[in-house]
Design a protein around this motif. Structure first.
Motif, PDB file in Angstrom:
ATOM      1  N   LEU A 146       0.826  -1.208   0.000  1.00 23.05           N
ATOM      2  CA  LEU A 146       0.000   0.000   0.000  1.00 23.05           C
ATOM      3  C   LEU A 146       0.861   1.259   0.000  1.00 23.05           C
ATOM      4  O   LEU A 146       0.556   2.240  -0.690  1.00 23.05           O
ATOM      5  CB  LEU A 146      -0.928  -0.005   1.213  1.00 23.05           C
ATOM      6  N   THR A 147       1.935   1.229   0.759  1.00 30.82           N
ATOM      7  CA  THR A 147       2.820   2.390   0.822  1.00 30.82           C
ATOM      8  C   THR A 147       3.517   2.615  -0.507  1.00 30.82           C
ATOM      9  O   THR A 147       3.623   3.756  -0.987  1.00 30.82           O
ATOM     10  CB  THR A 147       3.864   2.198   1.943  1.00 30.82           C
ATOM     11  N   VAL A 148       3.996   1.546  -1.123  1.00 38.11           N
ATOM     12  CA  VAL A 148       4.666   1.658  -2.418  1.00 38.11           C
ATOM     13  C   VAL A 148       3.697   2.153  -3.489  1.00 38.11           C
ATOM     14  O   VAL A 148       4.038   3.028  -4.297  1.00 38.11           O
ATOM     15  CB  VAL A 148       5.277   0.304  -2.820  1.00 38.11           C
ATOM     16  N   VAL A 149       2.479   1.616  -3.513  1.00 37.81           N
ATOM     17  CA  VAL A 149       1.489   2.050  -4.509  1.00 37.81           C
ATOM     18  C   VAL A 149       1.174   3.534  -4.335  1.00 37.81           C
ATOM     19  O   VAL A 149       1.073   4.283  -5.329  1.00 37.81           O
ATOM     20  CB  VAL A 149       0.210   1.206  -4.407  1.00 37.81           C
ATOM     21  N   LEU A 150       1.009   3.970  -3.095  1.00 30.44           N
ATOM     22  CA  LEU A 150       0.731   5.381  -2.856  1.00 30.44           C
ATOM     23  C   LEU A 150       1.878   6.244  -3.361  1.00 30.44           C
ATOM     24  O   LEU A 150       1.657   7.295  -3.976  1.00 30.44           O
ATOM     25  CB  LEU A 150       0.497   5.617  -1.365  1.00 30.44           C
ATOM     26  N   PHE A 151       3.104   5.785  -3.146  1.00 30.69           N
ATOM     27  CA  PHE A 151       4.251   6.541  -3.655  1.00 30.69           C
ATOM     28  C   PHE A 151       4.226   6.596  -5.174  1.00 30.69           C
ATOM     29  O   PHE A 151       4.504   7.641  -5.777  1.00 30.69           O
ATOM     30  CB  PHE A 151       5.555   5.901  -3.174  1.00 30.69           C
ATOM     31  N   MET A 152       3.894   5.471  -5.809  1.00 28.45           N
ATOM     32  CA  MET A 152       3.869   5.437  -7.262  1.00 28.45           C
ATOM     33  C   MET A 152       2.737   6.283  -7.847  1.00 28.45           C
ATOM     34  O   MET A 152       2.801   6.701  -9.004  1.00 28.45           O
ATOM     35  CB  MET A 152       3.732   3.992  -7.761  1.00 28.45           C
ATOM     36  N   LEU A 153       1.696   6.535  -7.064  1.00 28.78           N
ATOM     37  CA  LEU A 153       0.638   7.437  -7.506  1.00 28.78           C
ATOM     38  C   LEU A 153       1.104   8.893  -7.449  1.00 28.78           C
ATOM     39  O   LEU A 153       0.751   9.707  -8.307  1.00 28.78           O
ATOM     40  CB  LEU A 153      -0.607   7.256  -6.635  1.00 28.78           C
ATOM     41  N   VAL A 154       1.900   9.200  -6.435  1.00 28.19           N
ATOM     42  CA  VAL A 154       2.413  10.564  -6.298  1.00 28.19           C
ATOM     43  C   VAL A 154       3.549  10.821  -7.283  1.00 28.19           C
ATOM     44  O   VAL A 154       3.681  11.907  -7.841  1.00 28.19           O
ATOM     45  CB  VAL A 154       2.881  10.807  -4.846  1.00 28.19           C
ATOM     46  N   ARG A 155       4.380   9.821  -7.499  1.00 29.61           N
ATOM     47  CA  ARG A 155       5.479   9.898  -8.462  1.00 29.61           C
ATOM     48  C   ARG A 155       5.341   8.741  -9.453  1.00 29.61           C
ATOM     49  O   ARG A 155       6.022   7.728  -9.349  1.00 29.61           O
ATOM     50  CB  ARG A 155       6.834   9.832  -7.737  1.00 29.61           C
ATOM     51  N   PRO A 156       4.420   8.862 -10.424  1.00 25.90           N
ATOM     52  CA  PRO A 156       4.109   7.741 -11.326  1.00 25.90           C
ATOM     53  C   PRO A 156       5.345   7.242 -12.079  1.00 25.90           C
ATOM     54  O   PRO A 156       6.202   8.030 -12.486  1.00 25.90           O
ATOM     55  CB  PRO A 156       3.083   8.347 -12.285  1.00 25.90           C
ATOM     56  N   GLN A 157       5.391   5.940 -12.274  1.00 30.63           N
ATOM     57  CA  GLN A 157       6.479   5.315 -13.024  1.00 30.63           C
ATOM     58  C   GLN A 157       5.922   4.761 -14.330  1.00 30.63           C
ATOM     59  O   GLN A 157       4.901   4.084 -14.336  1.00 30.63           O
ATOM     60  CB  GLN A 157       7.098   4.185 -12.203  1.00 30.63           C
ATOM     61  N   PRO A 158       6.587   5.013 -15.449  1.00 32.25           N
ATOM     62  CA  PRO A 158       6.038   4.622 -16.751  1.00 32.25           C
ATOM     63  C   PRO A 158       6.246   3.139 -17.046  1.00 32.25           C
ATOM     64  O   PRO A 158       7.221   2.531 -16.622  1.00 32.25           O
ATOM     65  CB  PRO A 158       6.832   5.489 -17.732  1.00 32.25           C
ATOM     66  N   LEU A 159       5.296   2.568 -17.760  1.00 32.04           N
ATOM     67  CA  LEU A 159       5.440   1.246 -18.353  1.00 32.04           C
ATOM     68  C   LEU A 159       5.348   1.441 -19.862  1.00 32.04           C
ATOM     69  O   LEU A 159       4.307   1.853 -20.378  1.00 32.04           O
ATOM     70  CB  LEU A 159       4.344   0.294 -17.864  1.00 32.04           C
ATOM     71  N   LYS A 160       6.443   1.159 -20.569  1.00 29.14           N
ATOM     72  CA  LYS A 160       6.502   1.442 -21.998  1.00 29.14           C
ATOM     73  C   LYS A 160       6.231   0.193 -22.824  1.00 29.14           C
ATOM     74  O   LYS A 160       6.420  -0.927 -22.361  1.00 29.14           O
ATOM     75  CB  LYS A 160       7.877   2.021 -22.352  1.00 29.14           C
ATOM     76  N   ARG A 161       5.793   0.410 -24.044  1.00 27.35           N
ATOM     77  CA  ARG A 161       5.511  -0.697 -24.948  1.00 27.35           C
ATOM     78  C   ARG A 161       6.757  -1.542 -25.177  1.00 27.35           C
ATOM     79  O   ARG A 161       6.681  -2.765 -25.329  1.00 27.35           O
ATOM     80  CB  ARG A 161       4.977  -0.163 -26.276  1.00 27.35           C
ATOM     81  N   LYS A 162       7.916  -0.909 -25.210  1.00 24.00           N
ATOM     82  CA  LYS A 162       9.165  -1.641 -25.417  1.00 24.00           C
ATOM     83  C   LYS A 162       9.495  -2.573 -24.255  1.00 24.00           C
ATOM     84  O   LYS A 162      10.338  -3.469 -24.405  1.00 24.00           O
ATOM     85  CB  LYS A 162      10.318  -0.659 -25.624  1.00 24.00           C
ATOM     86  N   ASP A 163       8.846  -2.362 -23.104  1.00 32.43           N
ATOM     87  CA  ASP A 163       9.070  -3.249 -21.966  1.00 32.43           C
ATOM     88  C   ASP A 163       8.387  -4.602 -22.144  1.00 32.43           C
ATOM     89  O   ASP A 163       8.808  -5.595 -21.544  1.00 32.43           O
ATOM     90  CB  ASP A 163       8.535  -2.607 -20.669  1.00 32.43           C
TER      91      ASP A 163
END
Length: 263
Positions: free
Chosen positions: A115-132
């Motif tokens: 929950l803590t990690v997800v909340l952080f990722m909402l505040v500082r979103p991390q991209p998931l790219k098509r090349k991944d």
């Protein structure tokens, strides 16, 4: 709001706006409420949050210390030393003909970390790219193909397994990748800038060692090692948190639904 670059295997966030009072303390205050469902374990959620923030905001030795303390907090919460970390079972477990069990359950410690990690990722979103996506497919296919050679093929899907798979994604995979990738491997990557393979190897070894209780046989430990190396290599090559989460979950999902589980 931010940009993300990958330098020698160590993702770096370049935020246009630093964490201010609102983006820093409101999430911390929200996480304090986790003490209601999770007791003493919930107390650690705002501390982990502040550690994640410090990892991005601090510089020099303070940044390194932030990675170290945040990792220690996650390990402590998940160590079993804090009371109230027993499995919470939501349904009766699934039992296959070989008496292997699949539990639709979760532990409060990993829930708090996730929950803590997800909340952080909402505040500082991390991209998931098509090349991944092709890289994710490779890191999922390799351990499953090897597993298919040494484990019994046993396709199955029930409501119990579906719930267990969902919990595995939202709790286990996010919590473990938050620790192994976002904190540990990223921190080692910043320290070992010119030696990313050492960070990848060290994190893989720790990943395997922390799964010895679940993977009791040498065969399963070897498969865990292959999977763990794949996640670590994916991080080194792509620097994508969500790519690592999806690869981790893809392996667990296919193992759970196609092969003897745990094996």
């Amino acid at each position: 709001m931010f940009s993300l670059s990958v330098r020698r295997g160590a993702p770096e966030i370049a935020a246009r706006e630093p964490f201010d009072g609102k983006s820093l303390w409101l999430p911390a205050a929200f996480l304090c409420f986790l003490i209601i469902p999770f007791g003493w374990i919930g107390v650690f959620a705002p501390a982990i949050w502040l550690g994640l923030v410090a990892m991005e905001s601090a510089q020099g030795w303070k940044k390194a210390t932030s990675f170290f303390i945040t990792g220690l907090l996650m390990l402590l919460v998940n160590s079993g030393l804090i009371p109230g970390n027993e499995h919470i079972l939501l349904m009766e477990p699934y039992r296959d003909p070989s008496a292997n069990l699949i539990y639709p359950s979760f532990r409060p410690a990993k829930s708090v970390i996730a929950l803590t990690v997800v909340l952080f990722m909402l505040v500082r979103p991390q991209p998931l790219k098509r090349k991944d996506l092709p890289w994710i497919a490779v890191m999922v296919a390799a351990p499953i193909a090897l597993g298919g050679m040494v484990l019994d093929f046993h396709p199955k899907l029930t409501a119990t397994i579906a719930l267990a798979a969902l919990l595995n994604f939202v709790v286990v995979c996010i919590a473990e990748e938050g620790f192994f990738r976002w904190v540990l491997q990223r921190g080692l990557g910043l320290w070992l800038k010119r030696l990313p393979w050492i960070a990848t190897a060290l994190v893989t070894l720790l990943f395997v060692s922390l799964h010895t209780g679940w993977a009791a046989s040498p065969t399963m430990l070897a498969l865990v090692g292959v999977a763990g190396f794949g996640y670590a290599l994916l991080w080194q090559l792509r620097g994508s948190f969500w790519a690592c989460v999806l690869a981790h979950w893809g392996v667990n999902l296919l193992h759970m639904t196609l092969l003897a589980y745990p094996g």
